[in-house]
Enzyme design. Sequence first.
Site, PDB file in Angstrom:
ATOM      1  N   GLY A  41     -16.175  -1.593   7.162  1.00 24.36           N
ATOM      2  CA  GLY A  41     -14.816  -1.032   7.113  1.00 24.36           C
ATOM      3  C   GLY A  41     -13.940  -1.399   8.290  1.00 24.36           C
ATOM      4  CB  CYS A  44      -8.477  -0.725   8.577  1.00 22.96           C
ATOM      5  SG  CYS A  44      -7.536   0.078   7.299  1.00 22.96           S
ATOM      6  N   GLY A 189       5.102   0.775  19.787  1.00 20.46           N
ATOM      7  CA  GLY A 189       4.905   0.127  18.487  1.00 20.46           C
ATOM      8  C   GLY A 189       4.348   1.163  17.517  1.00 20.46           C
ATOM      9  CB  VAL A 244       3.400   1.004  33.118  1.00 21.00           C
ATOM     10  CG1 VAL A 244       2.225   1.758  33.724  1.00 21.00           C
ATOM     11  CG2 VAL A 244       4.000   1.795  31.965  1.00 21.00           C
ATOM     12  N   GLY A 277      -0.750  -3.231  22.170  1.00 21.55           N
ATOM     13  CA  GLY A 277      -1.044  -4.378  21.316  1.00 21.55           C
ATOM     14  C   GLY A 277      -2.537  -4.618  21.196  1.00 21.55           C
ATOM     15  CG  ASP A 317      -5.829  -7.209  13.114  1.00 25.41           C
ATOM     16  OD1 ASP A 317      -5.075  -7.271  12.131  1.00 25.41           O
ATOM     17  OD2 ASP A 317      -6.103  -6.142  13.708  1.00 25.41           O
ATOM     18  CG  HIS A 451      18.545  12.710 -10.987  1.00 23.27           C
ATOM     19  ND1 HIS A 451      19.049  12.583  -9.712  1.00 23.27           N
ATOM     20  CD2 HIS A 451      18.895  13.953 -11.416  1.00 23.27           C
ATOM     21  CE1 HIS A 451      19.705  13.695  -9.391  1.00 23.27           C
ATOM     22  NE2 HIS A 451      19.616  14.549 -10.406  1.00 23.27           N
TER      23      HIS A 451
HETATM   24  C1  LIG Z   1      -4.623   3.272  15.455  1.00 24.64           C
HETATM   25  C2  LIG Z   1      -4.370   2.183  14.459  1.00 24.64           C
HETATM   26  C3  LIG Z   1      -3.727   2.489  13.281  1.00 24.64           C
HETATM   27  C4  LIG Z   1      -3.485   1.496  12.346  1.00 24.64           C
HETATM   28  N1  LIG Z   1      -2.835   1.828  11.201  1.00 24.64           N
HETATM   29  C5  LIG Z   1      -2.568   0.873  10.293  1.00 24.64           C
HETATM   30  C6  LIG Z   1      -1.906   1.189   9.081  1.00 24.64           C
HETATM   31  O1  LIG Z   1      -1.561   2.344   8.830  1.00 24.64           O
HETATM   32  N2  LIG Z   1      -1.664   0.203   8.203  1.00 24.64           N
HETATM   33  C7  LIG Z   1      -2.041  -1.091   8.447  1.00 24.64           C
HETATM   34  O2  LIG Z   1      -1.797  -1.958   7.614  1.00 24.64           O
HETATM   35  N3  LIG Z   1      -2.680  -1.419   9.586  1.00 24.64           N
HETATM   36  C8  LIG Z   1      -2.955  -0.475  10.501  1.00 24.64           C
HETATM   37  N4  LIG Z   1      -3.627  -0.811  11.642  1.00 24.64           N
HETATM   38  C9  LIG Z   1      -4.051  -2.206  11.827  1.00 24.64           C
HETATM   39  C10 LIG Z   1      -5.336  -2.469  11.033  1.00 24.64           C
HETATM   40  O3  LIG Z   1      -6.320  -1.555  11.440  1.00 24.64           O
HETATM   41  C11 LIG Z   1      -5.801  -3.887  11.264  1.00 24.64           C
HETATM   42  O4  LIG Z   1      -4.740  -4.769  10.973  1.00 24.64           O
HETATM   43  C12 LIG Z   1      -6.981  -4.233  10.367  1.00 24.64           C
HETATM   44  O5  LIG Z   1      -8.066  -3.377  10.605  1.00 24.64           O
HETATM   45  C13 LIG Z   1      -7.413  -5.676  10.613  1.00 24.64           C
HETATM   46  O6  LIG Z   1      -8.399  -6.003   9.713  1.00 24.64           O
HETATM   47  P1  LIG Z   1      -9.434  -7.169  10.003  1.00 24.64           P
HETATM   48  O7  LIG Z   1     -10.281  -7.262   8.763  1.00 24.64           O
HETATM   49  O8  LIG Z   1      -8.748  -8.365  10.485  1.00 24.64           O
HETATM   50  O9  LIG Z   1     -10.324  -6.664  11.241  1.00 24.64           O
HETATM   51  P2  LIG Z   1     -11.008  -5.307  11.664  1.00 24.64           P
HETATM   52  O10 LIG Z   1     -10.598  -4.168  10.826  1.00 24.64           O
HETATM   53  O11 LIG Z   1     -10.836  -5.198  13.122  1.00 24.64           O
HETATM   54  O12 LIG Z   1     -12.538  -5.564  11.335  1.00 24.64           O
HETATM   55  C14 LIG Z   1     -13.283  -6.566  11.956  1.00 24.64           C
HETATM   56  C15 LIG Z   1     -14.745  -6.289  11.707  1.00 24.64           C
HETATM   57  O13 LIG Z   1     -15.493  -7.413  12.170  1.00 24.64           O
HETATM   58  C16 LIG Z   1     -16.647  -6.972  12.881  1.00 24.64           C
HETATM   59  N5  LIG Z   1     -17.022  -8.056  13.783  1.00 24.64           N
HETATM   60  C17 LIG Z   1     -16.297  -8.548  14.822  1.00 24.64           C
HETATM   61  N6  LIG Z   1     -16.934  -9.612  15.375  1.00 24.64           N
HETATM   62  C18 LIG Z   1     -18.070  -9.781  14.673  1.00 24.64           C
HETATM   63  C19 LIG Z   1     -19.132 -10.727  14.754  1.00 24.64           C
HETATM   64  N7  LIG Z   1     -19.118 -11.731  15.633  1.00 24.64           N
HETATM   65  N8  LIG Z   1     -20.159 -10.598  13.874  1.00 24.64           N
HETATM   66  C20 LIG Z   1     -20.181  -9.609  12.952  1.00 24.64           C
HETATM   67  N9  LIG Z   1     -19.186  -8.699  12.834  1.00 24.64           N
HETATM   68  C21 LIG Z   1     -18.139  -8.799  13.671  1.00 24.64           C
HETATM   69  C22 LIG Z   1     -16.165  -5.711  13.565  1.00 24.64           C
HETATM   70  O14 LIG Z   1     -17.261  -4.888  13.928  1.00 24.64           O
HETATM   71  C23 LIG Z   1     -15.276  -5.085  12.477  1.00 24.64           C
HETATM   72  O15 LIG Z   1     -16.029  -4.279  11.611  1.00 24.64           O
HETATM   73  C24 LIG Z   1      -3.909   0.168  12.596  1.00 24.64           C
HETATM   74  C25 LIG Z   1      -4.579  -0.135  13.778  1.00 24.64           C
HETATM   75  C26 LIG Z   1      -4.811   0.854  14.697  1.00 24.64           C
HETATM   76  C27 LIG Z   1      -5.553   0.508  15.948  1.00 24.64           C
END
Ligand SMILES: Cc1cc2nc3c(=O)[nH]c(=O)nc-3n(C[C@H](O)[C@H](O)[C@H](O)COP(=O)(O)OP(=O)(O)OC[C@H]3O[C@@H](n4cnc5c(N)ncnc54)[C@H](O)[C@@H]3O)c2cc1C
Length: 472
Positions: A41, A44, A189, A244, A277, A317, A451
Amino acid sequence: MPETIYDLAIIGSGPGGYTAAIRAGQLGLKTALIEKDNVLGGTCLHVGCIPTKALLFNAEIWDHLKDAKELGIEGIDARKLNWAAVQERKTKIVVKHTKGLEFLMRKNKVETLRGYGRLTGPAVQGVHTVELQDAAGRVTLVKTKNVILATGSEARMIFGLTPDAKILTNIEILDLNEIPKSLVIVGAGAVGVEFASIFRSFDTEVTILEMLPRLVPVEDEEVSKELARVFRKRGINFHTSATVEKVERTGSGIAVTFTADGKQQKIEAEKILIAVGRKPRTEDVGLGKTKIKPDRGFIKTDGWMQTAEPGVYAIGDIVLGTPQLAHVGAMQGIVAVTRIAGKPGKPINPEHIPGATYCHPEIGSVGLTEAKAKEAGYQVKIGKFPFMANSRASIVGQHEGFIKIVADAEHGQILGVHIIGPQATELIAEAVVAMELEATAEDLVWTIHAHPTLAEAMLDAANSVFGMAINA
Ligand SMILES: Cc1cc2nc3c(=O)[nH]c(=O)nc-3n(C[C@H](O)[C@H](O)[C@H](O)COP(=O)(O)OP(=O)(O)OC[C@H]3O[C@@H](n4cnc5c(N)ncnc54)[C@H](O)[C@@H]3O)c2cc1C
């Protein structure tokens, strides 16, 4: 036993990785999903979108209860917040969806491999080798025809600070045993303003410090202005154009030295959240053994999410140039897998990516801001409609905000839509579909909206592009 060669190995099980895995299973690809943590998961589900939105829902109900008398609800004057129960509800939602993901992997015949994944170099005769290291340090090799990197991101820190009980990132702040009396948030942000909104609802003294001249700096300027107005009314303190300079631990909390409005100031608080960020997690995934040359950690891809290394894709990301949002990673995963499976697909259009910020009031936006449209050389026409004049907004008791449509003056093409107000994160979906289908403001004008709905404000905003809103 013959060695397994997967069609696809995905490193990382966040919304990018798990969505890609499900689609790959649906398309009949033999798929492995590699995850280093004990749960699927990613950010996110565990420390991002889902737990924050759960807390925001609690905050919203709590705020509504403040108006209970006006709503004709009596007998709850001595309302009390049970923070442990709030946290437990949040955890239950996360656990439910974590189990849901495990089910979906089984349903789609995706093999989940636990461990840390790394690339080992280019493919040999069309087969890549991914190193899989388990918690005990043992390494096995995974053979696969294609790889998707979906390793996500982590909070950026300032001044080399390390998170602890007082200096928080999104991870620690979601796990607090008590509501802090005071909180400084660095960064305005989406993450910063959402936590500001949550904790202010629960009476924390919140101060936001933002380096840029306005709150939510990527949004349309009028949206930032309206958020600032409402935040001020809610008692959220903030300083923009603030630098800051120092964060110190004190006996009871932290002290922050910063300069804003031309003078150096110092504030003390129980805790500080650093929300400046997110850093892509690409340092230790074997990029050095490939043709991929990261740019400040981000990976460049083409429209199909293909990197410079043949057979290696990147999504979510870690991708250069697309916003770090869950739905972006998820769609990039689908685009990459569709390509790998050789099916017809469509690269994402960066102009059609919605942004959603769930603070109170909510913000939803897509496309160009008014300033960006003008910068791009468009002659623009603006349609703007305030929720103050929308009957459903009166019914739900939330009059703040507006819908603003930025349209091309010549052809009426919708260039951007910017919403601040009730259900903005839901309402924005209509604008995204309209833009994806290349609708004009005139097309919206002839679209019947039910409406009374908040969505009618979109119809009024479209009419307002032609100076003919019905309800204002
Ligand atoms: C507080 C907060 C609130 C947010 N709210 C929203 C929102 O409301 N809506 C929205 O669209 N976005 C939101 N985001 C952004 C969103 O969480 C991210 O954009 C999203 O999780 C990115 O997905 P991802 O699949 O790229 O990576 P991630 O969700 O970061 O998942 C990456 C996964 O890869 C695993 N991993 C990493 N390196 C390795 C490796 N070498 N081998 C095996 N596993 C590995 C990690 O353990 C993790 O499970 C929020 C972020 C934060 C911090």
